[in-house]
Design a protein around this motif. Structure first.
Motif, PDB file in Angstrom:
ATOM      1  N   SER A  90       0.821  -1.220   0.000  1.00  0.00           N
ATOM      2  CA  SER A  90       0.000   0.000   0.000  1.00  0.00           C
ATOM      3  C   SER A  90       0.852   1.267   0.000  1.00  0.00           C
ATOM      4  O   SER A  90       0.650   2.179   0.807  1.00  0.00           O
ATOM      5  N   ARG A 153      -6.894   2.933  -0.453  1.00  0.00           N
ATOM      6  CA  ARG A 153      -5.643   2.221  -0.198  1.00  0.00           C
ATOM      7  C   ARG A 153      -4.675   2.527  -1.333  1.00  0.00           C
ATOM      8  O   ARG A 153      -4.955   2.227  -2.501  1.00  0.00           O
ATOM      9  N   GLY A 210      -1.389   0.665   7.843  1.00  0.00           N
ATOM     10  CA  GLY A 210      -2.337   1.747   7.607  1.00  0.00           C
ATOM     11  C   GLY A 210      -2.523   2.662   8.798  1.00  0.00           C
ATOM     12  O   GLY A 210      -3.137   3.721   8.671  1.00  0.00           O
ATOM     13  N   GLY A 269      -6.042  -0.703   9.719  1.00  0.00           N
ATOM     14  CA  GLY A 269      -5.021  -0.631   8.685  1.00  0.00           C
ATOM     15  C   GLY A 269      -4.235  -1.902   8.492  1.00  0.00           C
ATOM     16  O   GLY A 269      -3.041  -1.860   8.205  1.00  0.00           O
ATOM     17  N   THR A 270      -4.881  -3.051   8.625  1.00  0.00           N
ATOM     18  CA  THR A 270      -4.202  -4.331   8.413  1.00  0.00           C
ATOM     19  C   THR A 270      -5.068  -5.223   7.541  1.00  0.00           C
ATOM     20  O   THR A 270      -6.284  -5.278   7.721  1.00  0.00           O
ATOM     21  N   GLU A 271      -4.442  -5.918   6.592  1.00  0.00           N
ATOM     22  CA  GLU A 271      -5.197  -6.743   5.654  1.00  0.00           C
ATOM     23  C   GLU A 271      -5.320  -8.194   6.101  1.00  0.00           C
ATOM     24  O   GLU A 271      -5.909  -9.013   5.403  1.00  0.00           O
ATOM     25  N   ARG A 293     -13.360  -3.565  12.101  1.00  0.00           N
ATOM     26  CA  ARG A 293     -12.276  -3.313  11.138  1.00  0.00           C
ATOM     27  C   ARG A 293     -12.327  -1.882  10.654  1.00  0.00           C
ATOM     28  O   ARG A 293     -13.392  -1.361  10.301  1.00  0.00           O
ATOM     29  N   ASP A 295     -10.496   0.531   7.769  1.00  0.00           N
ATOM     30  CA  ASP A 295      -9.614   0.542   6.599  1.00  0.00           C
ATOM     31  C   ASP A 295     -10.073   1.643   5.652  1.00  0.00           C
ATOM     32  O   ASP A 295     -11.267   1.970   5.581  1.00  0.00           O
ATOM     33  N   GLN A 300     -10.868  -3.743   0.401  1.00  0.00           N
ATOM     34  CA  GLN A 300     -10.155  -4.465   1.448  1.00  0.00           C
ATOM     35  C   GLN A 300     -11.112  -4.896   2.559  1.00  0.00           C
ATOM     36  O   GLN A 300     -11.032  -6.029   3.061  1.00  0.00           O
ATOM     37  N   LEU A 301     -12.015  -4.031   2.934  1.00  0.00           N
ATOM     38  CA  LEU A 301     -12.987  -4.369   3.967  1.00  0.00           C
ATOM     39  C   LEU A 301     -13.876  -5.532   3.543  1.00  0.00           C
ATOM     40  O   LEU A 301     -14.297  -6.340   4.372  1.00  0.00           O
ATOM     41  N   SER A 309     -17.579  -2.871   9.982  1.00  0.00           N
ATOM     42  CA  SER A 309     -16.534  -2.386   9.083  1.00  0.00           C
ATOM     43  C   SER A 309     -16.664  -0.871   8.957  1.00  0.00           C
ATOM     44  O   SER A 309     -17.736  -0.361   8.606  1.00  0.00           O
ATOM     45  N   ALA A 314      -7.474   6.044   9.093  1.00  0.00           N
ATOM     46  CA  ALA A 314      -7.228   5.435  10.397  1.00  0.00           C
ATOM     47  C   ALA A 314      -7.327   6.447  11.530  1.00  0.00           C
ATOM     48  O   ALA A 314      -7.986   6.195  12.551  1.00  0.00           O
TER      49      ALA A 314
END
Length: 524
Positions: A90, A153, A210, A269-271, A293, A295, A300-301, A309, A314
């Protein structure tokens, strides 16, 4: 008359670009006409892959997009590896290339640097690829790239300009105004998150790359919730030295146990990629059931299920959640974090602990340093457990795409982006040889990178993996050159160490020169 090539440079300046990494060629001469009269600094790598990695390191260190100029065909294909690494991690990167004259495209006539479908190839790697053929298209193409970096992202974006378009008139072009910002947290999502946050007794926060520019908001929320904060490799530097910090990989059993014990996990901010959460491939990672989550990217979400979500930047989302908490609470967070740290440290074992201590020696000798890693044993070990002292100041290519040779050029980009910070490249002898000639680029650019080469004479991590799998090691012992002689050939100060204990003083000595230097550590 201002040409498209010149106007492109003017527009980049208007968007805040101050550095471009690239190697000029006959297919980009018209771009360099504009560069020569601009205030943009041009840095010449020794290979276009280096241009991409330099742009990557510049972006990670500064938070601003890194920009690379490359020629049609081989210049662009040489940059693909760096673009793929940037996409995996990213990283905002703008790659601008030429392309052959429009009447020749796709006809297979054998023109210099010809590809069957250059933009089609780029569309498989970049977030977007756009061809600019008329002056009126240029402001929108540049604005769209920077909008993508800011509102979703980030990753690599490609713009190509045909040879027969670069010299077209482009007088009077102005940058388009900013039309969008990062998404703000939605009220509906916040309302859904509120009761989960209010009810939690054993909260936990997972902070990925992130979140690395949301240190204050992350710390405030963690302290209000009394929640341990687990940082992935790209999140290291957050919560440094804090009693709630857990700078350890979620692939470790100790961290997985901490996650399993939590009644609410807030992931920002993590996948949830396997190189962070299941690097051993044992399938032991389970997505938390009660999960919020955060993001910046909607796609990604959508890739992982969550109770709530939140599509947002962030910092903005963490601040809103923190405001909803109200008074700080007690949840035994510091005790849970301490237990996880102690168990994780014990879990990695003496050999990796020794390698982590080598990385800690760099941190302690040069406080606030940016440490740029390649795929080498101390970096692997520190990705498992290491507490860095600068948010965003620890990054490497040993996660995600995993490109060898990343470290040296990325460190050069970082040093130019943040000239006041010490920058150390930590590379193995194998990976260093992938981009060894970039020592010359560091010298040209006066980038005072300290190149630390962990020389164990081969690909020892791969050799170990082969032995563990019952495979006779083959191809894992390439003979390294005399790195000191090579450094000296480039005019760099160089030193060889046989004792890691001497690393701290060697680093301070190298830093005092204000020039690029090399330190080799020989490992038996």
């Amino acid at each position: 008359m201002t040409t498209i090539g010149e106007a492109l440079i003017d527009l980049l300046e208007a968007h805040g670009v101050d550095t471009v990494f690239g190697i000029p060629g006959v297919h980009t001469i018209e771009l360099y006409r504009g560069l020569a009269r601009s205030n943009i600094r041009h840095v010449t790598p020794r290979h276009e892959q280096g241009a991409g990695f330099m742009a990557d390191g510049y972006a990670r260190a500064s938070g601003r997009p890194g920009v690379a100029f490359v020629i049609t065909g081989p210049g662009l294909t040489n940059t693909i590896t760096a673009m793929a690494q940037a996409r995996a991690d990213s990283v905002p990167m703008l790659v601008i290339s030429g392309v052959n004259a429009q009447p020749t495209l796709g006809k297979g006539l054998g023109y210099l640097h010809e590809l069957p479908d250059q933009r089609g190839m780029m569309e498989k790697v970049a977030l977007s690829s756009r061809r600019v053929t008329e002056a009126a298209e240029l402001p929108g193409a540049i604005a769209r790239a920077f909008e993508m970096f800011a509102t979703r992202r980030p990753g690599p974006v490609h713009i190509e300009v045909p040879l027969d378009a670069m010299g077209k008139p482009a007088d009077g072009l102005k940058p388009l105004p900013k039309r969008a910002a990062a998404p703000a947290p939605g009220e509906r999502a916040l309302a859904e998150a509120r009761p989960l946050v209010s009810a939690t007794k054993r909260p936990l926060i997972l902070a990925g790359g992130g979140a690395r520019r949301a240190e204050a908001e992350l710390r405030a929320l963690a302290e209000k919730l009394d929640a341990p904060v687990v940082t992935t490799a790209n999140g290291r530097g957050l919560m440094h030295g804090h009693g709630l910090g857990v700078p350890a990989s979620p692939s470790l059993k100790a961290v997985r146990s901490l996650m399993a014990d939590a009644d609410l996990v807030i992931a920002v901010g993590t996948e949830f990629g396997p190189t962070d959460y299941d690097m051993y491939g044992d399938g032991g990672f389970m997505l938390p059931k009660s999960l919020i989550r955060i993001d910046i990217d909607e796609m990604q979400l959508g890739r992982r299920p969550a109770a709530v979500s939140i599509l947002a930047d962030a910092g903005a989302a963490l601040a809103r959640l923190g405001a909803d908490v109200g008074e700080a609470r007690q949840a035994g967070g510091a005790a849970r974090a301490k237990t996880a740290r102690e168990r994780a440290w014990a879990e990695i074992g003496p050999a990796m602990q020794a390698q982590v201590r080598a990385v800690e020696a760099i941190r302690d000798a040069l406080p606030g340093a940016i440490i740029v890693g390649d795929s080498t044993q101390p970096v692997y070990a520190a990705n498992l457990y290491y507490d860095h002292d600068r948010p965003g100041g620890w990054f490497n290519a040993a996660t995600g795409y995993g490109a060898l040779g990343f470290g040296p050029p990325a460190a050069i980009g970082a040093a130019l982006a943040v000239p006041d910070a010490p920058v150390v490249c930590l590379s193995g002898d194998g990976g260093f040889q992938f981009t060894l000639p970039e020592l010359g680029a560091a010298l040209d650019a006066n980038a005072p990178v300290i190149f630390v080469v962990w020389n164990n004479r081969g690909y020892r991590e791969i050799e170990t993996s082969m032995l563990d799998a019952g495979v006779e090691p083959v191809g894992v012992s390439p003979v390294p050159p005399d790195f000191l002689l090579i450094a000296q050939a480039y005019g760099l100060q160089a030193e060889r160490l046989r004792d890691v204990g001497a690393l701290g003083s060697a680093l301070k000595k190298a830093r005092s020169t204000g020039k690029p230097c090399l330190i080799e550590i020989t490992v038996e």
